[in-house]
Design a protein around this motif. Structure first.
Motif, mmCIF file in Angstrom:
data_model
loop_
_atom_site.group_PDB
_atom_site.id
_atom_site.type_symbol
_atom_site.label_atom_id
_atom_site.label_comp_id
_atom_site.label_asym_id
_atom_site.label_seq_id
_atom_site.Cartn_x
_atom_site.Cartn_y
_atom_site.Cartn_z
ATOM 1 N N UNK A 35 0.800 -1.216 0.000
ATOM 2 C CA UNK A 35 0.000 0.000 0.000
ATOM 3 C C UNK A 35 0.832 1.264 0.000
ATOM 4 N N UNK A 36 2.135 1.132 -0.169
ATOM 5 C CA UNK A 36 3.012 2.304 -0.148
ATOM 6 C C UNK A 36 2.668 3.334 -1.204
ATOM 7 N N UNK A 37 2.248 2.854 -2.363
ATOM 8 C CA UNK A 37 1.910 3.781 -3.447
ATOM 9 C C UNK A 37 0.719 4.658 -3.057
ATOM 10 N N UNK A 38 -0.222 4.127 -2.267
ATOM 11 C CA UNK A 38 -1.399 4.895 -1.863
ATOM 12 C C UNK A 38 -0.980 6.003 -0.904
ATOM 13 N N UNK A 51 -8.386 6.345 2.469
ATOM 14 C CA UNK A 51 -7.310 5.739 1.673
ATOM 15 C C UNK A 51 -7.866 4.680 0.718
ATOM 16 N N UNK A 52 -8.821 3.890 1.200
ATOM 17 C CA UNK A 52 -9.436 2.870 0.349
ATOM 18 C C UNK A 52 -10.137 3.511 -0.838
ATOM 19 N N UNK A 53 -10.909 4.547 -0.581
ATOM 20 C CA UNK A 53 -11.614 5.228 -1.668
ATOM 21 C C UNK A 53 -10.644 5.848 -2.664
ATOM 22 N N UNK A 54 -9.571 6.443 -2.168
ATOM 23 C CA UNK A 54 -8.567 7.028 -3.060
ATOM 24 C C UNK A 54 -7.892 5.938 -3.896
ATOM 25 N N UNK A 55 -7.560 4.807 -3.263
ATOM 26 C CA UNK A 55 -6.922 3.701 -3.986
ATOM 27 C C UNK A 55 -7.853 3.140 -5.050
ATOM 28 N N UNK A 56 -9.105 2.943 -4.709
ATOM 29 C CA UNK A 56 -10.062 2.398 -5.678
ATOM 30 C C UNK A 56 -10.189 3.322 -6.883
ATOM 31 N N UNK A 57 -10.284 4.616 -6.646
ATOM 32 C CA UNK A 57 -10.400 5.574 -7.760
ATOM 33 C C UNK A 57 -9.143 5.538 -8.630
ATOM 34 N N UNK A 63 -5.139 0.243 -13.483
ATOM 35 C CA UNK A 63 -5.130 -0.985 -12.686
ATOM 36 C C UNK A 63 -3.731 -1.502 -12.347
ATOM 37 N N UNK A 64 -2.711 -1.012 -13.041
ATOM 38 C CA UNK A 64 -1.337 -1.482 -12.811
ATOM 39 C C UNK A 64 -0.561 -0.613 -11.834
ATOM 40 N N UNK A 65 -1.206 0.325 -11.207
ATOM 41 C CA UNK A 65 -0.500 1.281 -10.343
ATOM 42 C C UNK A 65 0.259 0.590 -9.209
ATOM 43 N N UNK A 66 -0.383 -0.332 -8.525
ATOM 44 C CA UNK A 66 0.272 -1.038 -7.431
ATOM 45 C C UNK A 66 1.366 -1.958 -7.961
ATOM 46 N N UNK A 67 1.119 -2.624 -9.066
ATOM 47 C CA UNK A 67 2.129 -3.503 -9.660
ATOM 48 C C UNK A 67 3.379 -2.712 -10.019
ATOM 49 N N UNK A 68 3.185 -1.525 -10.579
ATOM 50 C CA UNK A 68 4.329 -0.681 -10.931
ATOM 51 C C UNK A 68 5.121 -0.291 -9.684
ATOM 52 N N UNK A 69 4.405 -0.002 -8.597
ATOM 53 C CA UNK A 69 5.055 0.375 -7.341
ATOM 54 C C UNK A 69 5.981 -0.742 -6.861
ATOM 55 N N UNK A 70 5.474 -1.962 -6.829
ATOM 56 C CA UNK A 70 6.283 -3.091 -6.374
ATOM 57 C C UNK A 70 7.389 -3.387 -7.381
ATOM 58 N N UNK A 71 7.061 -3.355 -8.665
ATOM 59 C CA UNK A 71 8.041 -3.653 -9.716
ATOM 60 C C UNK A 71 9.164 -2.636 -9.812
ATOM 61 N N UNK A 72 8.908 -1.402 -9.385
ATOM 62 C CA UNK A 72 9.936 -0.354 -9.417
ATOM 63 C C UNK A 72 10.929 -0.474 -8.265
ATOM 64 N N UNK A 119 -12.936 -8.219 1.195
ATOM 65 C CA UNK A 119 -13.126 -8.962 -0.048
ATOM 66 C C UNK A 119 -11.790 -9.293 -0.689
ATOM 67 N N UNK A 120 -10.881 -8.323 -0.726
ATOM 68 C CA UNK A 120 -9.569 -8.544 -1.335
ATOM 69 C C UNK A 120 -8.742 -9.576 -0.599
#
Length: 163
Positions: A35-38, A51-57, A63-72, A119-120
């Protein structure tokens, strides 16, 4: 070859603390916050629902925002701890069921901060169970009672290093 150790759990389950302890056992391996990117993108939002609402938006538009964070956050370490992933899509993409390890951390009385989180994490739980049944992926369920845990970071470290 990089092995990721995923620390999964609800808000306030102790994921960050457990990840730091495990990183020391594994030789100060890097920790990536799922969740660091959020927190970086929305520094003025502090409540879990906000934070959840901001992340969902943000995920709706990319949809790749979190993946990019970890991949970077590449590493030369043998291990990388990924703490706090709650998006099943990210988990499915990042987790290699043939070599990675999943640790579900649950504290007495911890509850998800939002239904989206519940749910996640629930979907990741089911996917990890499928991985364990299909590929013998190492999945540990850790119950925390105050400072005591069912699988200590030291015990998990021995398991990881012995694999």
């Amino acid at each position: 070859m990089l092995t990721r150790i995923f620390i999964i759990g609800h808000t306030s389950a102790g994921k960050s603390t457990y990840a730091r302890q495990l990183a020391v056992v594994l030789g100060k391996c890097p920790i990536v916050s799922g969740g660091g990117w959020v927190r970086e993108a929305f520094p003025n939002v502090t409540d879990p629902e906000g934070l959840t609402n901001a992340a969902r938006a943000a995920l709706r538009s990319n949809p790749d925002r979190s993946l990019a964070w970890v991949g970077d956050r590449p590493t030369t370490s043998t291990y990388q701890i990924v703490e706090g992933i709650r998006n099943p899509r990210d988990f499915a993409y990042l987790c290699d069921p043939l070599k990675d390890i999943v640790v579900f951390l649950r504290a007495a009385g911890d509850l998800p901060a939002t239904t989206w989180e519940a749910t996640g994490v629930g979907a990741i739980h089911k996917l990890a169970a499928f991985y364990a049944e299909t590929w013998d992926t190492r999945v540990l369920w850790v119950q925390r009672q105050g400072d005591r845990v069912q699988w200590s970071a030291e015990e998990v470290g021995v398991l990881v290093k012995g694999a």
